[in-house]
Design an enzyme around this catalytic site. Structure first.
Site, PDB file in Angstrom:
ATOM      1  CD  GLU A 181      -2.612  -1.638   0.191  1.00  7.76           C
ATOM      2  OE1 GLU A 181      -2.749  -0.825  -0.731  1.00  7.76           O
ATOM      3  OE2 GLU A 181      -3.166  -2.758   0.188  1.00  7.76           O
ATOM      4  CG  ASP A 186      -3.114  -2.254  -7.056  1.00  5.12           C
ATOM      5  OD1 ASP A 186      -1.988  -2.169  -6.539  1.00  5.12           O
ATOM      6  OD2 ASP A 186      -4.172  -2.156  -6.406  1.00  5.12           O
TER       7      ASP A 186
END
Length: 582
Positions: free
Chosen positions: A192, A391
């Site tokens: 993250e 991502d």
């Protein structure tokens, strides 16, 4: 290089939590199957396509250790073959259904899905020899891509309760990388993009309020000790200002949750002397003998252009809609239509209308990159680099047309004399920064901090994690000198269960409500296994033997969660180079 505006690198982060032997559909192994079919194979395909055409795509791609373990698992390979065959058969059944009902346009799209999944099956079995990890490794060995690592199970490092646990996540990551990719990693994607500097830290739960704070090492210290050269941060971590999250558009539950936190959030003052288009060394500890670690910073403008379903490329009305599916096969036959359209209003997807739109958007992106790099150079950055992290699963899974868009962007950039298409370590080897800075705690989540992973819905998860971490450290210290093979097996499996428990995916799935029940069951399951194994270790002592029922349970855990064969339980026994005074 002097005639170029600057450098550019995509940084794609490929990750899924450990799902093998933990369910199949709707939550479980089919997540992995979908990602492999819709993202990982398409990315491999476009990279090989570019190479055949004489291009050097040069992307930076992170494949997390826990994803690498799964893609290498024989169980995945067997299940994935069957999954692809099922998708082909489902498309054929759809063709029959649509033919009976006279839906010619839907039948044509069903033909499209049959071709797509037949080709994916052939790619997997014949082109890549059922070895996706080896296929990515081969691309790295020829210099086409750079593969970077991540924390072992994607543990959310700033919130882990002990330095021993951060250390174990990073050490296991490096060992796993060396085993699969046959070299040491040069870069890392922090889970993250979450970072914490060295400071006096206290566990952020009310139950620990009375405890004294403890001096904790900065995340970059663990990276330096393992020889990692760089990591990725969000722009607000570098220079302040408003944090631009990456998940809010995708999850309705996060929008509701953010409403509870938005009033507490205030952007920090922006430091315009720092540029996201140059690299810096990060140091929160003040010591000079450690190897410095660099940061590459996410560019916000290009980020929004690709991430946002509302303002970015994926929201094009003719692109495939992610949410509406035709059952029982699960194929998608409808297009976005409008971001405000509900499922009943979605119009039929027409693949033939897509190519021109993809190429137009690719050209727009390249022009935007050149504009940003030119302005950065005019502002005084000698050789600017634009870092575009996403991502990986955005490309193909969430945004079906994404891999084709990626192909056209990489092709245009490789041919453009104004852009140096590069990778993270390649750029750093040529253009090392020399400014050392400190950066604050933060992540790339909405609000720039930890609330997506730590909130009223997930506090109980962190309480259980902290209890397990304390027990792991205690047992590791107690038995660190043991030579008892049975006890070593128990302690190694104990470490595996803790690493899986620490996965940031569980609090994320709870907060987003996307698979809340599944995540809560996974937390409870790994915690129960951990406790039972810890009880066994304590009963055994230094020289004890496993009882038959304990051997049976341990074997079950090893079969179900037998990740990381090179795990060393002693990683939790002490902190290498502990923070002074801790």
């Amino acid at each position: 290089m002097t005639n170029r505006s600057g450098s550019f690198t995509f940084v794609l982060h490929a990750h899924l939590p450990y799902v093998i032997s933990h369910g199949k559909w709707p939550h479980g192994t089919d997540w992995l199957n979908e990602a492999a079919a819709e993202t990982y194979i398409p990315i491999l395909n476009i990279l090989h396509r570019l190479i055949r055409e004489g291009h050097s795509p040069r992307i930076t791609i992170g494949i997390t250790p826990i994803l690498t373990e799964q893609l290498s698992d024989q169980m995945f390979k067997e299940e994935f073959r069957e999954y692809l065959k099922h998708k082909v058969e489902a498309a054929r059944e759809d063709q029959k259904e649509f033919a009976r009902t006279g839906e010619k346009r839907l039948s044509k799209t069903a033909d499209f899905w049959e071709r797509v999944y037949s080709e994916r099956l052939q790619d997997f079995t014949e082109v890549y020899g059922e070895d996706l990890v080896g296929s990515f490794r081969a691309l790295q060995e020829r210099g086409t891509v750079e593969i970077i690592t991540c924390a072992a199970t994607h543990g959310y490092l700033p919130l882990l309760g002990r330095d021993e646990c951060v250390q174990a996540q990073i050490r296991q990551a490096v060992h796993s990388y060396e085993r699969h990719y046959r070299r040491k990693p040069k870069g890392i994607w922090l889970p993250e993009c979450a970072y914490r500097p060295r400071y006096e830290w206290k566990r952020p739960l009310a139950v620990y309020a009375d405890r004294d704070p403890v001096l904790r090492k900065g995340v970059e210290e663990f990276l330096s000790e393992q020889g990692i050269d760089y990591f990725i941060i969000d722009s607000h971590v570098l220079r302040g200002g408003k944090a631009i999250g990456v998940y809010l558009d995708r999850f309705e539950a996060l929008k509701r949750l953010w409403g509870q936190f938005a009033g507490q959030y205030a952007p920090t003052e922006e430091n315009r002397e720092r540029s996201p288009y140059q690299t810096y060394y990060v140091n929160s500890y003040g010591e000079e003998e450690k190897q410095p670690v660099s940061v590459l910073t996410r560019d916000p403008r290009t980020g929004i252009q690709v991430w946002s379903g509302e303002h970015g490329y994926p929201g094009n009305p003719y692109y495939l809609d992610f949410h509406k599916k035709h059952f029982p096969g699960g194929h998608r036959y409808w297009r976005v239509t409008s971001i405000k359209a509900d499922l009943s209003e979605k119009e039929i997807y027409e693949p033939d209308r897509i190519p021109g739109t993809v190429q137009e958007q690719a050209g727009h992106f390249v022009d935007l990159v050149k504009e940003i790099l030119s302005k950065a150079r005019e502002s005084g950055t000698a050789v600017p680099i634009l870092t575009a992290p996403y991502d990986a699963e955005l490309f193909g899974h969430w945004w079906f047309e994404g891999p084709e868009w990626l192909y056209h962007v990489l092709k245009r950039m490789d041919m453009d004399p104004e852009i140096d298409l590069t990778t993270g370590s390649r750029y750093l080897s040529q253009h090392h920064g020399n400014e050392v800075i400190s950066i604050p705690e933060g992540s790339w989540g909405e609000g720039g901090f930890h609330w997506i992973w730590l909130n009223e819905w997930t506090e109980w998860v962190w309480k259980k994690i902290y209890e397990a971490e304390d027990r792991m450290v205690d047992l590791s210290k107690t038995f660190r000198k043991t030579q008892n093979p049975d006890l070593i097996r128990v302690l190694r499996q104990l470490g595996r269960e803790l690493l899986l428990l620490e996965s940031s995916d569980w609090p994320f799935l709870i907060s987003t409500w996307s698979a809340r029940d599944y995540a809560e069951l996974r937390v409870s399951g790994h915690l129960e296994d951990f406790r039972r194994l810890a009880d066994t270790a304590e009963k055994m002592g230094l020289n004890g033997k496993l009882r038959p029922e304990e051997e049976e349970f341990l074997s079950l855990c090893e079969e179900r969660d037998g990740i990381f064969p090179d795990l060393d339980f002693r990683w939790w026994s002490e902190v290498s180079h502990p923070a002074a005074g801790s």
